[in-house]
Motif scaffolding. Sequence first.
Motif, PDB file in Angstrom:
ATOM      1  N   LEU A  57       3.768 -11.162   4.673  1.00 30.42           N
ATOM      2  CA  LEU A  57       3.218 -10.591   3.463  1.00 30.42           C
ATOM      3  C   LEU A  57       1.939  -9.710   4.175  1.00 30.42           C
ATOM      4  O   LEU A  57       1.560  -8.767   3.307  1.00 30.42           O
ATOM      5  N   GLY A  58       1.325 -10.067   5.343  1.00 27.00           N
ATOM      6  CA  GLY A  58       0.433  -9.154   5.875  1.00 27.00           C
ATOM      7  C   GLY A  58       0.926  -7.629   6.154  1.00 27.00           C
ATOM      8  O   GLY A  58       0.064  -6.571   5.652  1.00 27.00           O
ATOM      9  N   SER A  59       2.312  -7.456   6.400  1.00 30.16           N
ATOM     10  CA  SER A  59       2.831  -6.200   6.835  1.00 30.16           C
ATOM     11  C   SER A  59       3.092  -5.388   5.671  1.00 30.16           C
ATOM     12  O   SER A  59       2.831  -4.413   5.641  1.00 30.16           O
ATOM     13  N   PRO A  64       1.040  -0.354   4.106  1.00 34.31           N
ATOM     14  CA  PRO A  64       0.911   0.646   3.081  1.00 34.31           C
ATOM     15  C   PRO A  64      -0.922   0.881   2.959  1.00 34.31           C
ATOM     16  O   PRO A  64      -1.235   2.153   2.751  1.00 34.31           O
ATOM     17  N   GLN A  65      -1.636  -0.014   3.024  1.00 37.45           N
ATOM     18  CA  GLN A  65      -3.023   0.237   2.983  1.00 37.45           C
ATOM     19  C   GLN A  65      -3.573   1.123   3.950  1.00 37.45           C
ATOM     20  O   GLN A  65      -4.515   1.833   3.936  1.00 37.45           O
ATOM     21  N   GLY A  66      -2.701   0.849   5.096  1.00 34.24           N
ATOM     22  CA  GLY A  66      -3.292   1.641   6.221  1.00 34.24           C
ATOM     23  C   GLY A  66      -3.055   3.174   5.925  1.00 34.24           C
ATOM     24  O   GLY A  66      -3.603   4.077   6.453  1.00 34.24           O
ATOM     25  N   ASP A  67      -1.896   3.461   5.179  1.00 37.09           N
ATOM     26  CA  ASP A  67      -1.498   4.713   4.793  1.00 37.09           C
ATOM     27  C   ASP A  67      -2.420   5.434   3.727  1.00 37.09           C
ATOM     28  O   ASP A  67      -2.757   6.705   3.871  1.00 37.09           O
ATOM     29  N   GLY A  70      -6.618   4.462   5.200  1.00 32.41           N
ATOM     30  CA  GLY A  70      -6.873   4.662   6.355  1.00 32.41           C
ATOM     31  C   GLY A  70      -6.740   3.666   7.455  1.00 32.41           C
ATOM     32  O   GLY A  70      -6.980   2.405   7.302  1.00 32.41           O
ATOM     33  N   ARG A  71      -6.198   4.019   8.696  1.00 34.82           N
ATOM     34  CA  ARG A  71      -5.990   3.185   9.422  1.00 34.82           C
ATOM     35  C   ARG A  71      -7.140   2.337  10.380  1.00 34.82           C
ATOM     36  O   ARG A  71      -6.852   1.406  10.504  1.00 34.82           O
ATOM     37  N   ARG A  72      -8.156   2.993  10.522  1.00 32.27           N
ATOM     38  CA  ARG A  72      -9.318   2.338  10.872  1.00 32.27           C
ATOM     39  C   ARG A  72      -9.657   1.230  10.157  1.00 32.27           C
ATOM     40  O   ARG A  72     -10.052   0.038  10.708  1.00 32.27           O
ATOM     41  N   PRO A  73      -9.911   1.397   9.022  1.00 34.47           N
ATOM     42  CA  PRO A  73     -10.440   0.357   7.994  1.00 34.47           C
ATOM     43  C   PRO A  73      -9.496  -1.013   8.159  1.00 34.47           C
ATOM     44  O   PRO A  73      -9.984  -2.079   8.232  1.00 34.47           O
ATOM     45  N   GLY A 111      -1.095  -7.027  10.034  1.00 34.64           N
ATOM     46  CA  GLY A 111      -1.721  -5.587   9.909  1.00 34.64           C
ATOM     47  C   GLY A 111      -1.711  -5.150  11.265  1.00 34.64           C
ATOM     48  O   GLY A 111      -2.300  -3.855  11.387  1.00 34.64           O
ATOM     49  N   LEU A 112      -1.327  -5.824  12.298  1.00 37.31           N
ATOM     50  CA  LEU A 112      -1.449  -5.546  13.840  1.00 37.31           C
ATOM     51  C   LEU A 112      -0.236  -4.076  14.068  1.00 37.31           C
ATOM     52  O   LEU A 112      -0.071  -3.684  15.143  1.00 37.31           O
ATOM     53  N   THR A 113       0.564  -3.871  13.045  1.00 39.55           N
ATOM     54  CA  THR A 113       1.374  -2.761  13.027  1.00 39.55           C
ATOM     55  C   THR A 113       0.506  -1.155  12.963  1.00 39.55           C
ATOM     56  O   THR A 113       0.913  -0.391  13.475  1.00 39.55           O
TER      57      THR A 113
END
Length: 153
Positions: A57-59, A64-67, A70-73, A111-113
């Motif tokens: 579920l986290g992935s 997609p939130q990283g895209d 932003g990746r940093r947040p 989220g560690l991807t």
Amino acid sequence: MGIFQRRILWAAGLCFAPDSMEILLLSFLTVVLRQDWQLTQTQTSTITFSVFAGALLGSLTLGPQGDSVGRRPVFTIAATIISFFGLLTVLANSYASLLLMRFLIGFGLGGLTVPFDTLSEFLPAPHRGVNLLVIEYFWTAGSLLVPVFAFIS
């Protein structure tokens, strides 16, 4: 490769080590909890399942939130989730609360991807292959630390 890329390598690596530690920790945790809390095989398997269900579920959520955000947040959020719920696991006094904490840690692990993607984006092409391999040493180091900590405790 400059200082900026090295900092990203260390930041991503320092997320990969706890990721591997979490996975290996499950093998020690389930044995101890099975004995101390008189859990069944199904219950201990469910603890492991909850981490991987959370990671799935986290992935699907944080990737997609990283895209979009932003990746940093997202990187910061994932690390915070893992740290916060990892510490709260110490306070788990029931099977249900332990399952919830492990699920939420798994969600953060999903989220560690994002740090891995960030690293590959910022590495110069000639250094990319070697450094994407170097980051796996952090995984190995984390895996080696779990039995050491298990022995100490």
